[in-house]
Motif scaffolding. Sequence first.
Motif, PDB file in Angstrom:
ATOM      1  N   SER A  40      11.299  -5.238   1.837  1.00  0.00           N
ATOM      2  CA  SER A  40      10.431  -4.170   1.333  1.00  0.00           C
ATOM      3  C   SER A  40       8.952  -4.531   1.508  1.00  0.00           C
ATOM      4  CB  SER A  40      10.741  -3.893  -0.145  1.00  0.00           C
ATOM      5  OG  SER A  40      10.346  -4.988  -0.960  1.00  0.00           O
ATOM      6  N   LYS A  85       6.670  -2.521   4.017  1.00  0.00           N
ATOM      7  CA  LYS A  85       5.708  -1.817   3.166  1.00  0.00           C
ATOM      8  C   LYS A  85       6.336  -0.569   2.540  1.00  0.00           C
ATOM      9  CE  LYS A  85       1.643  -3.472   5.675  1.00  0.00           C
ATOM     10  NZ  LYS A  85       0.423  -3.113   6.428  1.00  0.00           N
ATOM     11  N   TYR A 128       6.850  -0.127  -0.648  1.00  0.00           N
ATOM     12  CA  TYR A 128       6.079   0.216  -1.836  1.00  0.00           C
ATOM     13  C   TYR A 128       4.615  -0.163  -1.627  1.00  0.00           C
ATOM     14  CZ  TYR A 128      10.803   0.403  -3.736  1.00  0.00           C
ATOM     15  OH  TYR A 128      12.129   0.697  -3.937  1.00  0.00           O
ATOM     16  N   ASP A 129       3.749   0.428  -2.416  1.00  0.00           N
ATOM     17  CA  ASP A 129       2.309   0.206  -2.254  1.00  0.00           C
ATOM     18  C   ASP A 129       1.903  -1.230  -2.562  1.00  0.00           C
ATOM     19  OD1 ASP A 129       2.031   2.870  -1.559  1.00  0.00           O
ATOM     20  OD2 ASP A 129       1.612   3.511  -3.613  1.00  0.00           O
ATOM     21  N   ARG A 130       2.600  -1.879  -3.468  1.00  0.00           N
ATOM     22  CA  ARG A 130       2.274  -3.259  -3.830  1.00  0.00           C
ATOM     23  C   ARG A 130       3.532  -4.113  -3.660  1.00  0.00           C
ATOM     24  NH1 ARG A 130      -1.885  -1.213  -3.432  1.00  0.00           N
ATOM     25  NH2 ARG A 130      -3.690  -1.216  -4.866  1.00  0.00           N
ATOM     26  N   TRP A 131       3.346  -5.395  -3.301  1.00  0.00           N
ATOM     27  CA  TRP A 131       4.482  -6.266  -3.035  1.00  0.00           C
ATOM     28  C   TRP A 131       5.293  -6.571  -4.287  1.00  0.00           C
ATOM     29  CZ3 TRP A 131       4.952 -10.931  -5.535  1.00  0.00           C
ATOM     30  CH2 TRP A 131       3.817 -11.412  -6.192  1.00  0.00           C
ATOM     31  N   PHE A 160       5.941  -4.455  -6.710  1.00  0.00           N
ATOM     32  CA  PHE A 160       6.563  -3.271  -7.289  1.00  0.00           C
ATOM     33  C   PHE A 160       8.090  -3.349  -7.262  1.00  0.00           C
ATOM     34  CE2 PHE A 160       3.049   0.189  -6.884  1.00  0.00           C
ATOM     35  CZ  PHE A 160       2.261  -0.571  -7.739  1.00  0.00           C
ATOM     36  N   TYR A 161       8.652  -3.999  -6.257  1.00  0.00           N
ATOM     37  CA  TYR A 161      10.112  -3.991  -6.046  1.00  0.00           C
ATOM     38  C   TYR A 161      10.892  -4.480  -7.264  1.00  0.00           C
ATOM     39  CZ  TYR A 161      14.624  -4.586  -3.768  1.00  0.00           C
ATOM     40  OH  TYR A 161      15.959  -4.509  -3.456  1.00  0.00           O
TER      41      TYR A 161
END
Length: 335
Positions: A90, A94, A96-99, A101-102
């Motif tokens: 992820s 990319k 999600y907008d931030r690493w 977030f997952y």
Amino acid sequence: MLKINRENLKTSHQLIWFVIDFLMLGLLIINLAFIIFDSIYNFVAIQDLLAENAPVIKEIYHPIHQNFIFYDLIFVSIFLTEFVIRWGYSIKAKVYDRWYFYPFIHWYDIVGCIPVGTFRFLRILRVISIVYRLHQYKVIDVTQTKTFKFFNFYYEAFMEELSDRIVIKVLSGAQDEIRQGSPLFDRIQNEILYPRRDMLSEWMSKRVAEAAQEGYIPNRGALRSYLETRVDNALKQNMELSRLKYLPVVGPTIQETLEEAVGDIVANVIHQILEDLASASNHAFIEDIVNVFLPTPDENHQEEAPNEALINLIIEILDAVKTQVNVKHWRSELT
């Protein structure tokens, strides 16, 4: 029976991830079955029952039960490895907008990996998430399974019963407010009905014209005969008119002529009214009636008495809506 759509599986660009999903799904089912069996085996009564009836099973499984945490950690290590791989993917893709977030979005994967007490049973959430993802990509279709249909039927029935009760409660409250003269009635009259007064007049005009054309024109002759008969009977019962026949020579003639003239006038007036209603010229008449029910807001504020006719109309409309809402559609599916 859950069927796999092989075409969507082959043509998908995420084939490798779907294969991993199926592997994880199988491991999760095995792991949950293992947890449930061990929880049941934990009861002394169950151990005694196995010792009496299936000593071989107890002899094989008892060492596993004593080292349950170790075996469960094997599953946990596999789940965490898969979680970290997906997290890395992820970040690379990319998604999600931030690493970071997952792990927050997939929190149930982490919580289910805690090898303590009831946290283990939260792994069922991961099963649901995998099944949902496969269904979303049309690899499987859970809506065709008997299990889904069973639970979905009772879910829909419960939601229908709940929503019907809420809607009926709200409509009943609205009726009470309208009866008590709350601002709701003024809003319905001035902000909803009054701006559509021309539309209501046009609709009522067409409906009245259609009703008059279908009911009056085919029965015009019978209606005229009926009116003349009724007027003739009424005139014969009139005492003043009956005295005319006592006039010398011309009395009976005047009486008969007057009866015919009155009958003809009444019949012509009624026919003219019905013909006007059956034509497009009835719009002005209908518009006047609508204006009585829906006066302009300025005129309405000057009135002391509420518009009882409109209040009753709105209440009856809400009663009709409540009757329709109260229909149990889910019961028809049982037949």
